[in-house]
Design an enzyme around this catalytic site. Structure first.
Site, PDB file in Angstrom:
ATOM      1  N   ASP A  43       2.613   0.103  -0.862  1.00  0.00           N
ATOM      2  CA  ASP A  43       1.898   1.329  -1.225  1.00  0.00           C
ATOM      3  C   ASP A  43       0.909   1.730  -0.128  1.00  0.00           C
ATOM      4  OD1 ASP A  43       0.034  -0.619  -1.656  1.00  0.00           O
ATOM      5  OD2 ASP A  43      -0.481  -0.020  -3.704  1.00  0.00           O
ATOM      6  N   SER A  44       0.829   0.928   0.947  1.00  0.00           N
ATOM      7  CA  SER A  44       0.095   1.349   2.144  1.00  0.00           C
ATOM      8  C   SER A  44       0.705   2.649   2.671  1.00  0.00           C
ATOM      9  CB  SER A  44       0.148   0.265   3.225  1.00  0.00           C
ATOM     10  OG  SER A  44       1.487  -0.158   3.437  1.00  0.00           O
ATOM     11  N   ASP A  82       6.490  -1.879  -4.090  1.00  0.00           N
ATOM     12  CA  ASP A  82       5.126  -2.075  -4.619  1.00  0.00           C
ATOM     13  C   ASP A  82       4.926  -1.320  -5.928  1.00  0.00           C
ATOM     14  OD1 ASP A  82       2.963  -3.588  -3.897  1.00  0.00           O
ATOM     15  OD2 ASP A  82       2.470  -2.389  -2.125  1.00  0.00           O
ATOM     16  N   LYS A 111       6.371  -5.951  -6.210  1.00  0.00           N
ATOM     17  CA  LYS A 111       5.112  -6.650  -5.917  1.00  0.00           C
ATOM     18  C   LYS A 111       4.015  -6.064  -6.800  1.00  0.00           C
ATOM     19  CE  LYS A 111       2.776  -6.110  -1.880  1.00  0.00           C
ATOM     20  NZ  LYS A 111       1.508  -5.532  -2.392  1.00  0.00           N
ATOM     21  N   GLU A 113      -0.183  -6.344  -7.598  1.00  0.00           N
ATOM     22  CA  GLU A 113      -1.477  -6.845  -7.127  1.00  0.00           C
ATOM     23  C   GLU A 113      -2.259  -7.512  -8.263  1.00  0.00           C
ATOM     24  OE1 GLU A 113      -3.919  -4.107  -4.967  1.00  0.00           O
ATOM     25  OE2 GLU A 113      -2.337  -3.647  -3.518  1.00  0.00           O
ATOM     26  N   GLU A 180      -3.703 -11.698   1.285  1.00  0.00           N
ATOM     27  CA  GLU A 180      -4.192 -10.700   2.248  1.00  0.00           C
ATOM     28  C   GLU A 180      -5.664 -10.936   2.568  1.00  0.00           C
ATOM     29  OE1 GLU A 180      -3.074  -6.681   1.440  1.00  0.00           O
ATOM     30  OE2 GLU A 180      -4.392  -5.867   3.003  1.00  0.00           O
TER      31      GLU A 180
HETATM   32  O1  KIV Z   1       1.073  -2.023   0.811  1.00  0.00           O
HETATM   33  C1  KIV Z   1       1.230  -2.856   1.708  1.00  0.00           C
HETATM   34  O2  KIV Z   1       1.652  -2.551   2.831  1.00  0.00           O
HETATM   35  C2  KIV Z   1       0.881  -4.241   1.408  1.00  0.00           C
HETATM   36  C3  KIV Z   1       0.927  -5.229   2.537  1.00  0.00           C
HETATM   37  C4  KIV Z   1      -0.108  -4.967   3.549  1.00  0.00           C
HETATM   38  C5  KIV Z   1       0.906  -6.627   2.046  1.00  0.00           C
HETATM   39  O3  KIV Z   1       0.584  -4.551   0.300  1.00  0.00           O
END
Ligand code: KIV
Length: 263
Positions: A43-44, A82, A111, A113, A180
């Site tokens: 989600d970055s 994510d 993924k 969090e 992280e």
């Molecule tokens: O969203 C993302 O890119 C991440 C990574 C930096 C682990 O969660």
């Protein structure tokens, strides 16, 4: 394509796991041609691709859109999608809807969090047949609660809490765990404590694998250079030079030439 079994075997045999973020088809196609082990549609993407100040602004539908693009570009890679901001905190139904969207878009795992407050939901996703990657330490969706993008797990109490969370995520059925921005010794300790692989970012060398944001690795933003990023390319300068060269060629009438034209 690698599977979660392969990642477990790699951890057991001490073979490091390489993971990279990706949000689009054309870079996925390049990653597809490399031996990189797996791709995170992180989600970055909200910050890197959409210019948002944090990942808080990501939506499930947008994650699914980017996941579909990556799946088309890298059909041979294991993809992790994510679960975006709050999608896992509104109850089981919204979480399962989000997971369904990401998996149907082409992800092979999701993924999530954090740990506290949604461990049973994570267990439900795993029991539903969807591999879950956990994420502890600097969890960017909680940036406002954390007071900024800061190293986490400093001090005995915070380290102990993180180790407990890591064990809880393993017990909930996570197949791997992103760590992280935590101190390297703590990341090493968590890695030794768990039987599942850990994937580090800004957490030193003693994790089972590493992940970087693709655009950071490529040096696409000269104003963003955190300590833990290694730039493998000065992508910003190279791309800028190419664009400037193209502009000058057009202005000078040197592009296109005969060989680049239809007769
Ligand atoms: O969203 C993302 O890119 C991440 C990574 C930096 C682990 O969660």
């Amino acid at each position: 394509m690698k599977s979660i079994l392969e990642f477990g075997r790699m951890r057991e045999q001490g073979e490091k796991i390489s993971m990279i973020t990706c949000y689009d088809a054309w870079s996925a196609k390049i990653i597809q041609s490399t031996p990189i082990d797996c791709i995170l549609i992180g989600d970055s993407c909200a910050m890197v691709m959409h210019g948002q100040p944090s990942t808080v602004f990501m939506e499930v539908e947008t994650m699914a859109l980017h996941t579909r693009a990556v799946a088309r570009g890298a059909p041979g890679k294991f993809l992790i999608g994510d679960v975006p901001f709050l999608a896992h905190r509104k109850g089981l139904k919204p979480l399962m809807d989000a997971v369904e969207q990401l998996m149907k878009a082409g992800a092979h795992a999701v993924k999530v969090e954090g740990a506290a407050g949604h461990l049973s939901h994570i267990a439900h996703v795993v029991e539903s047949g969807v591999p879950v990657m956990g994420h502890l330490g600097l969890t960017p969706q909680s940036v406002n609660q954390l007071g900024g993008f800061k190293v986490q797990g400093k001090g005995e109490e915070a380290a102990r809490r993180m180790m407990d969370d890591a064990l809880s995520l393993e017990r909930a059925g996570c197949f791997a765990l992103v760590l992280e921005c935590i101190p390297a010794p703590l990341a090493g300790e968590i890695t030794r404590l768990l039987t599942i692989p850990t994937i580090g970012i800004g957490s030193g060398p003693d994790t089972s694998g590493q992940v970087l944001v693709l655009q950071d690795l490529l040096g696409m933003d000269p104003s963003f250079k955190p300590k833990f990023v290694r730039r493998y390319l000065d992508g910003y300068t190279q791309m800028r030079n190419a664009l400037e060269h193209y502009h000058l060629d057009v202005k000078a009438g040197e592009f296109p030439v005969k060989e680049e034209s239809f007769v």
